[in-house]
Write a protein that holds these residues in place. Structure first.
Motif, mmCIF file in Angstrom:
data_model
loop_
_atom_site.group_PDB
_atom_site.id
_atom_site.type_symbol
_atom_site.label_atom_id
_atom_site.label_comp_id
_atom_site.label_asym_id
_atom_site.label_seq_id
_atom_site.Cartn_x
_atom_site.Cartn_y
_atom_site.Cartn_z
ATOM 1 N N LYS A 103 0.802 -1.224 0.000
ATOM 2 C CA LYS A 103 0.000 0.000 0.000
ATOM 3 C C LYS A 103 0.840 1.281 0.000
ATOM 4 C CE LYS A 103 -4.186 1.985 2.026
ATOM 5 N NZ LYS A 103 -5.287 1.821 3.003
ATOM 6 N N PRO A 104 1.875 1.401 0.821
ATOM 7 C CA PRO A 104 2.681 2.626 0.777
ATOM 8 C C PRO A 104 3.349 2.852 -0.582
ATOM 9 C CG PRO A 104 3.106 1.400 2.802
ATOM 10 C CD PRO A 104 2.306 0.503 1.921
ATOM 11 N N ALA A 105 3.721 1.754 -1.253
ATOM 12 C CA ALA A 105 4.313 1.888 -2.588
ATOM 13 C C ALA A 105 3.284 2.413 -3.582
ATOM 14 C CB ALA A 105 4.865 0.544 -3.052
ATOM 15 N N PHE A 106 2.043 1.960 -3.451
ATOM 16 C CA PHE A 106 0.974 2.462 -4.319
ATOM 17 C C PHE A 106 0.785 3.965 -4.091
ATOM 18 C CE2 PHE A 106 -1.536 -1.836 -4.385
ATOM 19 C CZ PHE A 106 -0.443 -2.455 -4.974
ATOM 20 N N GLU A 107 0.791 4.359 -2.832
ATOM 21 C CA GLU A 107 0.579 5.769 -2.502
ATOM 22 C C GLU A 107 1.634 6.653 -3.146
ATOM 23 O OE1 GLU A 107 0.068 8.669 1.431
ATOM 24 O OE2 GLU A 107 0.768 6.607 1.678
ATOM 25 N N GLU A 123 1.403 9.474 -6.210
ATOM 26 C CA GLU A 123 1.899 10.845 -6.051
ATOM 27 C C GLU A 123 2.779 11.250 -7.226
ATOM 28 O OE1 GLU A 123 3.704 11.705 -2.275
ATOM 29 O OE2 GLU A 123 2.146 10.642 -1.163
ATOM 30 N N LEU A 124 3.425 10.269 -7.840
ATOM 31 C CA LEU A 124 4.289 10.540 -8.990
ATOM 32 C C LEU A 124 3.529 10.470 -10.317
ATOM 33 C CD1 LEU A 124 7.464 8.505 -7.918
ATOM 34 C CD2 LEU A 124 7.125 10.988 -7.795
ATOM 35 N N GLY A 125 2.231 10.229 -10.248
ATOM 36 C CA GLY A 125 1.421 10.188 -11.461
ATOM 37 C C GLY A 125 1.252 8.809 -12.054
ATOM 38 N N GLY A 126 1.723 7.776 -11.365
ATOM 39 C CA GLY A 126 1.584 6.418 -11.862
ATOM 40 C C GLY A 126 0.125 6.007 -11.966
ATOM 41 N N THR A 127 -0.193 5.230 -12.987
ATOM 42 C CA THR A 127 -1.576 4.818 -13.215
ATOM 43 C C THR A 127 -1.807 3.329 -13.009
ATOM 44 O OG1 THR A 127 -1.100 4.519 -15.584
ATOM 45 C CG2 THR A 127 -1.957 6.659 -14.889
ATOM 46 N N ASP A 128 -0.712 2.556 -12.971
ATOM 47 C CA ASP A 128 -0.877 1.108 -12.991
ATOM 48 C C ASP A 128 0.096 0.391 -12.066
ATOM 49 O OD1 ASP A 128 -2.760 0.084 -15.443
ATOM 50 O OD2 ASP A 128 -1.890 2.042 -15.864
ATOM 51 N N VAL A 129 -0.354 -0.789 -11.638
ATOM 52 C CA VAL A 129 0.459 -1.698 -10.828
ATOM 53 C C VAL A 129 0.521 -3.031 -11.565
ATOM 54 C CG1 VAL A 129 0.638 -2.936 -8.637
ATOM 55 C CG2 VAL A 129 -0.277 -0.599 -8.679
ATOM 56 N N LEU A 130 1.705 -3.597 -11.632
ATOM 57 C CA LEU A 130 1.893 -4.914 -12.237
ATOM 58 C C LEU A 130 1.976 -5.955 -11.131
ATOM 59 C CD1 LEU A 130 2.593 -6.745 -14.708
ATOM 60 C CD2 LEU A 130 4.996 -6.189 -14.253
ATOM 61 N N GLU A 160 -8.237 -3.515 -4.572
ATOM 62 C CA GLU A 160 -8.884 -2.498 -3.736
ATOM 63 C C GLU A 160 -7.893 -1.428 -3.303
ATOM 64 O OE1 GLU A 160 -10.525 -4.626 -0.472
ATOM 65 O OE2 GLU A 160 -12.277 -5.360 -1.584
ATOM 66 N N MET A 161 -6.713 -1.857 -2.876
ATOM 67 C CA MET A 161 -5.695 -0.896 -2.454
ATOM 68 C C MET A 161 -5.273 -0.010 -3.621
ATOM 69 S SD MET A 161 -3.240 -2.867 0.303
ATOM 70 C CE MET A 161 -2.806 -4.259 -0.757
ATOM 71 N N ALA A 162 -5.093 -0.619 -4.790
ATOM 72 C CA ALA A 162 -4.713 0.162 -5.968
ATOM 73 C C ALA A 162 -5.794 1.186 -6.296
ATOM 74 C CB ALA A 162 -4.467 -0.767 -7.154
ATOM 75 N N LYS A 163 -7.036 0.764 -6.188
ATOM 76 C CA LYS A 163 -8.143 1.654 -6.544
ATOM 77 C C LYS A 163 -8.219 2.850 -5.607
ATOM 78 C CE LYS A 163 -12.829 1.474 -8.316
ATOM 79 N NZ LYS A 163 -13.937 0.609 -8.753
ATOM 80 N N GLU A 164 -7.829 2.676 -4.364
ATOM 81 C CA GLU A 164 -7.819 3.804 -3.422
ATOM 82 C C GLU A 164 -6.983 4.963 -3.956
ATOM 83 O OE1 GLU A 164 -6.994 3.045 0.720
ATOM 84 O OE2 GLU A 164 -7.682 0.968 0.501
ATOM 85 N N TYR A 165 -5.993 4.632 -4.778
ATOM 86 C CA TYR A 165 -5.090 5.654 -5.309
ATOM 87 C C TYR A 165 -5.308 5.879 -6.809
ATOM 88 C CZ TYR A 165 -2.990 4.942 -0.787
ATOM 89 O OH TYR A 165 -2.798 4.842 0.578
ATOM 90 N N GLY A 206 -14.623 -9.141 -10.554
ATOM 91 C CA GLY A 206 -15.692 -8.222 -10.947
ATOM 92 C C GLY A 206 -15.392 -6.764 -10.644
ATOM 93 N N MET A 207 -14.126 -6.376 -10.788
ATOM 94 C CA MET A 207 -13.723 -4.994 -10.508
ATOM 95 C C MET A 207 -13.293 -4.311 -11.797
ATOM 96 S SD MET A 207 -11.596 -5.674 -6.972
ATOM 97 C CE MET A 207 -11.438 -3.931 -6.582
ATOM 98 N N ASP A 208 -13.518 -3.002 -11.853
ATOM 99 C CA ASP A 208 -13.255 -2.291 -13.107
ATOM 100 C C ASP A 208 -11.821 -1.797 -13.248
ATOM 101 O OD1 ASP A 208 -13.195 -0.171 -11.328
ATOM 102 O OD2 ASP A 208 -14.906 0.886 -12.197
ATOM 103 N N ASN A 209 -10.963 -2.117 -12.281
ATOM 104 C CA ASN A 209 -9.563 -1.677 -12.380
ATOM 105 C C ASN A 209 -8.599 -2.859 -12.416
ATOM 106 O OD1 ASN A 209 -9.934 -2.361 -9.596
ATOM 107 N ND2 ASN A 209 -8.168 -1.107 -9.044
ATOM 108 N N VAL A 210 -9.082 -4.022 -12.838
ATOM 109 C CA VAL A 210 -8.235 -5.214 -12.915
ATOM 110 C C VAL A 210 -8.173 -5.683 -14.361
ATOM 111 C CG1 VAL A 210 -7.777 -7.515 -12.019
ATOM 112 C CG2 VAL A 210 -8.993 -5.852 -10.608
ATOM 113 N N PHE A 211 -6.958 -5.982 -14.834
ATOM 114 C CA PHE A 211 -6.756 -6.331 -16.230
ATOM 115 C C PHE A 211 -5.784 -7.501 -16.383
ATOM 116 C CE2 PHE A 211 -7.857 -1.852 -16.081
ATOM 117 C CZ PHE A 211 -8.813 -1.728 -17.085
#
Length: 280
Positions: free
Chosen positions: A88-92, A96-103, A123-128, A156-161
């Motif tokens: 979670k802290p890495a996502f945050e 802050e740096l403008g990142g849009t995605d997590v692998l 869920e954690m990714a979506k928070e950010y 069933g989430m809209d931010n998972v690919f």
């Protein structure tokens, strides 16, 4: 729309974020993909933006100086011995740096377990405001395109690919027709690289832990168009134009050309291949 390319960390492993950003800009990449969640590999440096304020500020400065967007960070794995809450802290900081995605990737065959954990990561990714892209690998917990799709449908989430890596997809026996049958909504960006067929001429290897499988994936991937993977049909199978993150570790080429020379060759061969194969 012109195809966009990102420089993935694993292409020039061990390179710090500031240098990776500079190389990406000078080579002509459109984005950068950083490893800010460590894998704790022997001898690999760790670039913990959430724990090193000076490194975070230097990375932020480099992104601005070189006008280089951060696309994604890695690697948010699901494995029984890993505490996913540590991501979670890495996502945050990435946000802050403008990142849009997590692998991410899955390293257990316990479907109930990995579905729960992948959902929590999403869920954690979506928070950010970030997406979670799950890569399938033939020797991992989620091993092919259909298993990846099944997981995403379960969440069933809209931010998972789906993360489709052209090497791993080839090794898993995925063909362009299978990709073309899959709705574009499942895809967000590709990993791009090439690799050799096995001794019998088939890109699908008999043993998922074959030495060639692991050796190629970790340190000897081929420049795009110089191997045997069905790259053109895989890319064309997705009708929408999505970015390609070039993830092409090749330790011999990097030693011979240097990090920047290798990164440049990766991009040049990819663009030439796309042009030769009529890929926008």
């Amino acid at each position: 729309m012109e195809r966009k390319f990102s420089l993935a960390y694993l292409t020039i492993p061990g390179t710090d974020p500031m240098e990776q950003i500079r190389i990406a800009k000078e080579c002509g990449y459109d984005y950068v993909s950083l490893r800010t969640i460590p894998m704790h590999l022997p001898g690999e440096p760790e670039f913990l933006l959430d724990k090193d304020p000076a490194l975070f500020e230097a990375t932020k400065k480099a992104l601005k100086e070189y006008d280089m967007p951060l696309m994604d960070i890695e690697l948010a794995r699901v494995r029984p011995d890993l505490d996913i809450e540590e991501y979670k802290p890495a996502f945050e900081k990435a946000a802050e740096l403008g990142g849009t995605d997590v692998l991410g990737s899955i390293w257990t065959r316990d479907k109930a377990f990995y579905t729960e954990k992948a959902g929590r990561i999403a869920e954690m990714a979506k928070e950010y405001g970030m997406n979670y892209n799950i890569e399938f690998l033939p020797w991992a917990g989620v091993r092919n395109l259909q298993e990846d799709i099944s997981l995403i449908d379960s969440l069933g989430m809209d931010n998972v690919f789906v993360m489709l890596d052209t090497l791993h997809a080839g090794r898993a026996g995925v063909h362009g027709a299978e990709v073309a049958r899959t709705p574009d909504k499942y895809f967000n960006f590709f990993h791009l690289c090439d690799g050799p067929a096995g001794p019998d001429g088939d890109v699908v290897l008999d043993n998922i832990k074959d030495e060639l499988m692991l050796y190629t994936a970790r340190e000897a991937r081929f420049y795009v168009g110089e191997g045997d993977m069905p790259i053109a049909e895989l890319i064309k199978g997705v009708k929408k134009n999505i970015p390609c993150s070039i993830e092409l570790p090749n330790l011999k080429e990097m030693a011979a050309r240097g990090a920047q020379g290798h990164a440049q060759r990766c991009l040049d061969t990819a663009k030439a291949y796309f042009a030769a194969n009529g890929i926008d």
